[in-house]
Motif scaffolding. Structure first.
Motif, PDB file in Angstrom:
ATOM      1  N   UNK A 107       0.639  -1.413   0.381  1.00 41.78           N
ATOM      2  CA  UNK A 107       0.204  -0.118  -0.002  1.00 41.78           C
ATOM      3  C   UNK A 107       0.470   1.409   0.011  1.00 41.78           C
ATOM      4  N   UNK A 108       0.160   2.316  -0.252  1.00 43.26           N
ATOM      5  CA  UNK A 108       0.543   3.411  -0.135  1.00 43.26           C
ATOM      6  C   UNK A 108       0.686   4.342   0.663  1.00 43.26           C
ATOM      7  N   UNK A 109       1.754   5.007   1.182  1.00 39.58           N
ATOM      8  CA  UNK A 109       1.680   5.572   3.013  1.00 39.58           C
ATOM      9  C   UNK A 109       1.745   6.694   2.324  1.00 39.58           C
ATOM     10  N   UNK A 110       0.476   7.365   2.031  1.00 38.61           N
ATOM     11  CA  UNK A 110       0.326   9.168   1.804  1.00 38.61           C
ATOM     12  C   UNK A 110      -1.409   9.642   1.841  1.00 38.61           C
ATOM     13  N   UNK A 151      -4.833   8.731  -2.633  1.00 36.47           N
ATOM     14  CA  UNK A 151      -3.414   9.528  -2.307  1.00 36.47           C
ATOM     15  C   UNK A 151      -3.509  10.459  -3.715  1.00 36.47           C
ATOM     16  N   UNK A 152      -4.306  10.029  -4.603  1.00 36.03           N
ATOM     17  CA  UNK A 152      -3.961  11.371  -5.812  1.00 36.03           C
ATOM     18  C   UNK A 152      -5.063  11.377  -5.859  1.00 36.03           C
ATOM     19  N   UNK A 153      -5.420  13.786  -5.884  1.00 34.38           N
ATOM     20  CA  UNK A 153      -6.123  14.537  -6.109  1.00 34.38           C
ATOM     21  C   UNK A 153      -6.924  13.499  -7.370  1.00 34.38           C
ATOM     22  N   UNK A 154      -8.465  14.054  -7.230  1.00 31.28           N
ATOM     23  CA  UNK A 154      -9.301  13.338  -8.276  1.00 31.28           C
ATOM     24  C   UNK A 154      -8.613  13.869  -9.861  1.00 31.28           C
ATOM     25  N   UNK A 155      -8.897  13.404 -10.476  1.00 29.95           N
ATOM     26  CA  UNK A 155      -8.664  14.104 -12.380  1.00 29.95           C
ATOM     27  C   UNK A 155      -7.546  13.743 -12.278  1.00 29.95           C
ATOM     28  N   UNK A 156      -6.543  13.316 -11.536  1.00 27.09           N
ATOM     29  CA  UNK A 156      -5.506  13.400 -12.371  1.00 27.09           C
ATOM     30  C   UNK A 156      -5.463  11.659 -12.420  1.00 27.09           C
ATOM     31  N   UNK A 157      -3.996  11.879 -13.121  1.00 28.50           N
ATOM     32  CA  UNK A 157      -3.744   9.836 -14.246  1.00 28.50           C
ATOM     33  C   UNK A 157      -2.522   9.641 -12.898  1.00 28.50           C
TER      34      UNK A 157
END
Ligand SMILES: C[S@@+](CC[C@H](N)C(=O)[O-])C[C@H]1O[C@@H](n2cnc3c(N)ncnc32)[C@H](O)[C@@H]1O
Lengths: 280, 126
Positions: A107-110, A151-157
């Protein structure tokens, strides 16, 4: 690729990417050039807002070759990798990004919404292997994709260049990514060429619906792409054995030659051989 | 590890940990390096940063300097403020030490500037 030759079959990544293997990522100029070309294409596929410095996650960042491409374009990045040796080489190379040691399968710890984009070059296929008795690849994939999504902003790739072993692996990866909430799919560059075919899993993290980009060498402009492509191949061939043009090593060599000729040459620094950043 | 990274990092990959933020810092070696100042980037990141956690982290390692604990509501236009934030976010680096999970006390070593977030099998959540 013959099955016996796949690095993933030789052992777990933290052992395969030992000091010797990590060194290749600073000394083998052909390898460096290939990794950088793929990184540039992945960054292009991220379709980041123009002229905006972004915060990017690089998964399986290794010695920081892909990260350097991000720095060159004015972005700040955070790299995560499971191999201590690869990360140590990255520190040695004075990369501008920040680094973490971690296993993507755990998992990504962010915090939520941290990143404006995610790239990963030649690393995702490692997730298809069970390197420990208790590893379950489908579970690790789901854990990875679901924590990454958060962990990503919505709409990003998130764009992954990968070397899947077979279509089942690709299907499983895609299925787990979709289950975790991503949309998107596979972009294949030069699908008709065994040598230059490259796969990019291009995932969208929510937001307004997006259109999957077209692979290079696939549409009506195929001829154009083919020509452009064969051009780069010749260039690579021609320079085999030498340092890639404009690379740090190439610049250093040139400077050394000039020094021998008694010319006045600027001192070497960590900026030597760098592309100039676009200024913002 | 930069404090920007610290501000985004959690230990919620550990089984049973819900938030895992902010990780406590026990630093034995800190380095300050110069990084190009990019006001656009800092402005954009401040909107994502948990400001109190940043100030707390900086203070705990003795590098708060004169960074205001209150976020200036007009920070985008305040270059002086952005420069101070830039310094704390990108120029102060933890080279050696430990990060400590606020919920379990689990320690993550930081060596050569790299936090080791690897877990043991029995610590991994489902
Ligand atoms: C072929 S190298 C590519 C490195 C870098 N992206 C580049 O293009 O130069 C693959 C990298 O993936 C990393 N890797 C493999 N499995 C991983 C995992 N489970 N978690 C994090 N990194 C992993 C390896 O340690 C290695 O550095």
């Amino acid at each position: 690729m013959a099955s016996g030759k796949r690095p993933e079959h030789k052992g777990p990544p933290e052992l395969f990417y030992n000091d010797e293997e990590a060194r290749k990522y600073t000394s083998n100029s052909r390898m460096i050039e290939i990794q950088q070309q793929m990184s540039e294409r992945a960054i292009e596929l991220l379709a980041l807002p123009e002229d905006q410095p972004c915060f990017i996650l690089d998964i399986g960042c290794g010695s920081g070759l892909s990260g350097e491409c991000l720095s060159d374009q004015g972005h700040m990045w955070l790299g995560i990798d499971i191999s201590q040796h690869m990360l140590d080489v990255a520190v040695e190379r004075e990369i501008e990004g920040d680094l973490l040691m971690g296993d993507m399968g755990w998992g990504m710890p962010f915090r939520p919404g941290t990143f404006d984009g995610v790239i990963s070059i030649s690393a995702l296929q490692w997730l298809c292997n069970a390197d420990k008795k208790f590893h379950s690849p489908p579970k690790r994939m789901y854990k990875f994709f679901s924590t990454l999504y958060a962990s990503m902003s919505r709409g990003t790739r998130a764009v992954f260049q990968l070397y899947p072993e077979n279509s089942e692996q690709l299907e499983l990866l895609t299925m787990q990514a979709m289950k975790a909430g991503f949309t998107g799919g596979l972009v294949v560059d030069f699908p008709n060429s065994t040598k230059s075919k490259k796969m990019f899993l291009c995932l969208f993290a929510g937001g307004p619906s997006q259109v999957l980009p077209k692979g290079l060498g696939t549409s009506s402009n195929e001829m154009v792409n083919k020509i452009a492509y064969s051009g780069t191949r010749d260039r690579i061939k021609e320079r085999r054995g030498k340092h890639p043009k404009k690379s740090r090593d190439w610049v250093m060599e040139k400077k050394e030659r000039a020094r021998h000729q008694g010319k006045k040459v600027g001192p070497d620094s960590k900026y030597t051989g760098r592309k100039r950043k676009v200024t913002f | 590890m930069k404090l920007l990274t610290h501000n985004m990092l959690t230990s919620n990959i550990i089984k049973g940990v819900t938030k895992g933020f902010p990780l406590q810092i026990a630093a034995t070696d800190i380095k300050v390096t110069e990084v190009d100042f990019n006001p656009d980037f800092i402005s954009r990141m401040i909107s994502k940063v948990e400001w109190p956690a940043l100030c707390e982290a900086a203070e705990s390692i003795g590098h708060l300097g004169d960074l205001p604990k209150e976020l200036d509501p007009d920070y985008e236009k305040n270059e002086e403020f952005l420069k101070k934030a830039h310094h704390v976010l990108l120029e102060v680096e933890i080279k050696e030490g430990e990060l400590i999970c606020p919920e379990t006390g689990r320690k993550f070593p930081v060596t050569n500037g790299i936090p080791n977030m690897l877990l043991n099998e029995d610590e991994v959540g489902k």
